[in-house]
Motif scaffolding. Structure first.
Motif, PDB file in Angstrom:
ATOM      1  N   ARG A   1       6.202  30.041  -2.791  1.00  0.00           N
ATOM      2  CA  ARG A   1       6.863  29.669  -4.039  1.00  0.00           C
ATOM      3  C   ARG A   1       8.176  28.930  -3.856  1.00  0.00           C
ATOM      4  O   ARG A   1       8.713  28.390  -4.822  1.00  0.00           O
ATOM      5  N   GLU A   2       8.690  28.926  -2.618  1.00  0.00           N
ATOM      6  CA  GLU A   2       9.972  28.262  -2.397  1.00  0.00           C
ATOM      7  C   GLU A   2       9.919  27.172  -1.322  1.00  0.00           C
ATOM      8  O   GLU A   2      10.710  26.233  -1.368  1.00  0.00           O
TER       9      GLU A   2
ATOM     10  N   ARG B   1      12.145  37.492  -2.737  1.00  0.00           N
ATOM     11  CA  ARG B   1      12.209  36.409  -1.761  1.00  0.00           C
ATOM     12  C   ARG B   1      12.973  36.899  -0.527  1.00  0.00           C
ATOM     13  O   ARG B   1      13.694  37.905  -0.578  1.00  0.00           O
TER      14      ARG B   1
ATOM     15  N   VAL C   1       6.981  39.786   1.012  1.00  0.00           N
ATOM     16  CA  VAL C   1       8.133  39.010   0.569  1.00  0.00           C
ATOM     17  C   VAL C   1       8.188  37.649   1.253  1.00  0.00           C
ATOM     18  O   VAL C   1       8.495  36.627   0.628  1.00  0.00           O
TER      19      VAL C   1
ATOM     20  N   TYR D   1      16.579  29.044   0.215  1.00  0.00           N
ATOM     21  CA  TYR D   1      15.662  29.727   1.122  1.00  0.00           C
ATOM     22  C   TYR D   1      15.169  28.884   2.311  1.00  0.00           C
ATOM     23  O   TYR D   1      14.425  29.386   3.132  1.00  0.00           O
TER      24      TYR D   1
ATOM     25  N   ASN E   1       5.694  35.406  -0.394  1.00  0.00           N
ATOM     26  CA  ASN E   1       6.266  34.904  -1.644  1.00  0.00           C
ATOM     27  C   ASN E   1       7.186  33.716  -1.389  1.00  0.00           C
ATOM     28  O   ASN E   1       7.141  32.702  -2.080  1.00  0.00           O
ATOM     29  N   THR E   2       8.052  33.874  -0.388  1.00  0.00           N
ATOM     30  CA  THR E   2       9.047  32.848  -0.103  1.00  0.00           C
ATOM     31  C   THR E   2       8.376  31.548   0.333  1.00  0.00           C
ATOM     32  O   THR E   2       8.741  30.461  -0.122  1.00  0.00           O
TER      33      THR E   2
ATOM     34  N   GLU F   1      14.738  36.905  -7.184  1.00  0.00           N
ATOM     35  CA  GLU F   1      14.978  35.532  -7.613  1.00  0.00           C
ATOM     36  C   GLU F   1      14.869  35.451  -9.136  1.00  0.00           C
ATOM     37  O   GLU F   1      13.779  35.375  -9.718  1.00  0.00           O
TER      38      GLU F   1
ATOM     39  N   SER G   1      17.799  24.600  -2.981  1.00  0.00           N
ATOM     40  CA  SER G   1      17.102  25.822  -2.576  1.00  0.00           C
ATOM     41  C   SER G   1      18.045  26.774  -1.861  1.00  0.00           C
ATOM     42  O   SER G   1      18.983  26.356  -1.183  1.00  0.00           O
TER      43      SER G   1
ATOM     44  N   ARG H   1      15.845  35.800   2.194  1.00  0.00           N
ATOM     45  CA  ARG H   1      16.951  34.862   2.450  1.00  0.00           C
ATOM     46  C   ARG H   1      17.557  35.207   3.815  1.00  0.00           C
ATOM     47  O   ARG H   1      17.924  36.367   4.065  1.00  0.00           O
TER      48      ARG H   1
END
Length: 283
Positions: free
Chosen positions: A157-158, A95, A150, A185, A153-154, A126, A183, A97
């Motif tokens: 999925r987040e 992920r 990445v 993110y 993905n973030t 994560e 969260s 950040r």
């Protein structure tokens, strides 16, 4: 002695000890890396570290330094195999950040890239127990090189289920809240706040990221921003102080080409700078 001056002799020593210490490994002369097969993948370890170590030691100590480094690389590769078995496809766990700009000593060894002038983008694994920031050493051993996926993905999925709502800040003045409780993110959306603002959005917005689960936005449409800014800044500061996962305590002006400019708590009535110019235009 400079590290590169030792390269030829040190690389020869590495080739000599690999068959005994890491029989499945080989030395890639093109990239100056030791390559260790890991199942269907491979780990790579740059020789730069051992070159630096040897450059600080007398030549008579180089065989021992090389021996210790190759054993160290082998141990790390063994740990990487364990992590692969633990995580499965670790790429699925990566992920992004966003954090306030790190000091050089804090970013050393981590997979971090600048995210503008005031923030950094840190790659994370994560996982509830074994996660954390991705280190360069870990990335190399796990075969993680190109990480363009990445952010996808973030998002997928987040951030696909963040909530967006307005709440009063002052009479007749609402702040837009982008949030996902718990969260780590939501702050990754700092570079994408335009999607949460009215269109057209000529003058940008006040932006706060008091914690990693929440963004606060106030679209700038009139000189009302003068009275809003101090209150907005107080809210960001108070939320930051009370947060379990604080991000940034300050207020930023989001404008043109995803730029973020730090702002003082009180709108400047005089002075220079782009924001002061904007306030004069709005008056």
């Amino acid at each position: 002695m400079e590290p590169l001056d030792a390269a030829a002799d040190v690389h020869a020593l590495i080739r000599d000890v690999l068959p005994a210490l890491a029989p499945s490994a080989w030395f890639d002369s093109g990239t100056s890396e030791v390559v260790l097969p890991l199942g269907r993948s491979e780990a790579r370890a740059s020789s730069w570290t051992v070159l630096e170590r040897c450059s600080r030691e007398p030549r008579s100590a180089w065989p021992q330094v090389v021996d210790e480094w190759v054993r160290e690389v082998g141990d790390r590769a063994f740990l990487a195999v364990g992590e692969m078995e633990l995580f499965g496809d670790v790429r699925e766990l990566l992920r992004l950040r966003i954090v306030p700009k790190l000091a050089p000593r804090d970013r050393e060894g981590l997979v971090v890239v600048p995210a503008g002038d005031h923030f950094d983008a840190m790659v994370m694994i994560e996982h509830p127990r074994y996660g954390g920031p991705l280190t360069k050493a870990r990335a190399g051993l796990l075969g993680l090189h190109k990480l363009g996926y990445v952010m996808t993905n973030t998002h997928d999925r987040e951030l696909s289920d963040v909530t967006v709502h307005d709440q009063p800040l002052l009479p007749g003045r609402d702040v837009r809240v982008v949030a996902k409780p718990g969260s780590r993110y939501v702050s990754a959306l700092l570079s994408e706040v335009d999607q949460f603002l009215p269109v057209p959005n000529e003058h940008g917005a006040l932006v706060g990221a008091p914690c990693h689960s929440t963004l606060l936005l106030y679209p700038i449409t009139s000189q009302a921003v003068r009275e809003v800014l101090p209150v907005f800044a107080d809210v960001v500061r108070e939320m930051h102080a009370a947060a379990d996962d604080p991000c940034a305590p300050g207020v930023y002006w989001s404008h043109g080409e995803r730029r973020l400019t730090p702002l003082p708590a009180d709108a400047p009535h005089e002075g220079t700078g782009e924001f002061a110019t904007l306030l004069r235009r709005l008056s």
